[in-house]
Write a protein that holds these residues in place. Structure first.
Motif, PDB file in Angstrom:
ATOM      1  N   ILE A   1       0.832  -1.202   0.000  1.00  0.00           N
ATOM      2  CA  ILE A   1       0.000   0.000   0.000  1.00  0.00           C
ATOM      3  C   ILE A   1       0.869   1.256   0.000  1.00  0.00           C
ATOM      4  N   ILE A   2       1.941   1.249   0.791  1.00  0.00           N
ATOM      5  CA  ILE A   2       2.830   2.407   0.843  1.00  0.00           C
ATOM      6  C   ILE A   2       3.506   2.621  -0.512  1.00  0.00           C
ATOM      7  N   PHE A   3       4.019   1.541  -1.132  1.00  0.00           N
ATOM      8  CA  PHE A   3       4.664   1.682  -2.437  1.00  0.00           C
ATOM      9  C   PHE A   3       3.683   2.162  -3.498  1.00  0.00           C
ATOM     10  N   VAL A   4       2.477   1.653  -3.491  1.00  0.00           N
ATOM     11  CA  VAL A   4       1.483   2.086  -4.475  1.00  0.00           C
ATOM     12  C   VAL A   4       1.137   3.548  -4.250  1.00  0.00           C
ATOM     13  N   TYR A   5       1.018   3.963  -3.009  1.00  0.00           N
ATOM     14  CA  TYR A   5       0.737   5.360  -2.714  1.00  0.00           C
ATOM     15  C   TYR A   5       1.856   6.269  -3.206  1.00  0.00           C
ATOM     16  N   ILE A   6       3.103   5.875  -2.934  1.00  0.00           N
ATOM     17  CA  ILE A   6       4.241   6.670  -3.393  1.00  0.00           C
ATOM     18  C   ILE A   6       4.299   6.712  -4.922  1.00  0.00           C
ATOM     19  N   TYR A   7       4.068   5.576  -5.563  1.00  0.00           N
ATOM     20  CA  TYR A   7       4.135   5.509  -7.031  1.00  0.00           C
ATOM     21  C   TYR A   7       3.048   6.364  -7.673  1.00  0.00           C
ATOM     22  N   THR A   8       1.848   6.350  -7.088  1.00  0.00           N
ATOM     23  CA  THR A   8       0.756   7.105  -7.707  1.00  0.00           C
ATOM     24  C   THR A   8       0.858   8.606  -7.435  1.00  0.00           C
ATOM     25  N   THR A   9       1.571   9.013  -6.400  1.00  0.00           N
ATOM     26  CA  THR A   9       1.675  10.441  -6.117  1.00  0.00           C
ATOM     27  C   THR A   9       2.826  11.098  -6.862  1.00  0.00           C
ATOM     28  N   LEU A  10       3.745  10.314  -7.431  1.00  0.00           N
ATOM     29  CA  LEU A  10       4.872  10.906  -8.159  1.00  0.00           C
ATOM     30  C   LEU A  10       4.491  11.325  -9.564  1.00  0.00           C
TER      31      LEU A  10
END
Length: 65
Positions: free
Chosen positions: A56-65
Motif C-alpha cells: 500500500i505504501i509503495f502504491v501510494y508513493i508511485y501514484t503520487t509521483l
C-alpha cells in the motif's frame, strides 16, 4: 426438503462427535500440535499484514509521483 433432512443428519453427527474426553497423553499431544499450528498461522497472518502495508505504501508513493 431433502436438503434440510440431510442437513439435520449432518448436525446430529457433528453434535455426537463433540464429546468431552479425559486429558490423556494422546489428547495433550494433539492440543500441543494444534497450539503450534495456531501460532504458525498467527505469524503468517502478521507477516501478510505487514506485506500488505508495504505494498500500500509503495502504491501510494508511485501514484503520487
Amino acid at each position: 426438503m431433502r436438503c434440510s433432512v440431510s442437513l439435520g443428519r449432518k448436525i446430529k453427527t457433528f453434535a455426537t462427535k463433540m464429546v468431552i474426553t479425559s486429558g490423556n497423553d494422546e489428547d495433550r499431544g494433539g492440543q500441543e500440535r494444534e497450539s503450534k499450528e495456531e501460532s504458525v498461522l498467527a505469524m503468517l497472518g502478521i507477516i501478510g499484514t505487514i506485506l500488505n502495508l508495504i505494498v500500500i505504501i509503495f502504491v501510494y508513493i508511485y501514484t503520487t509521483l
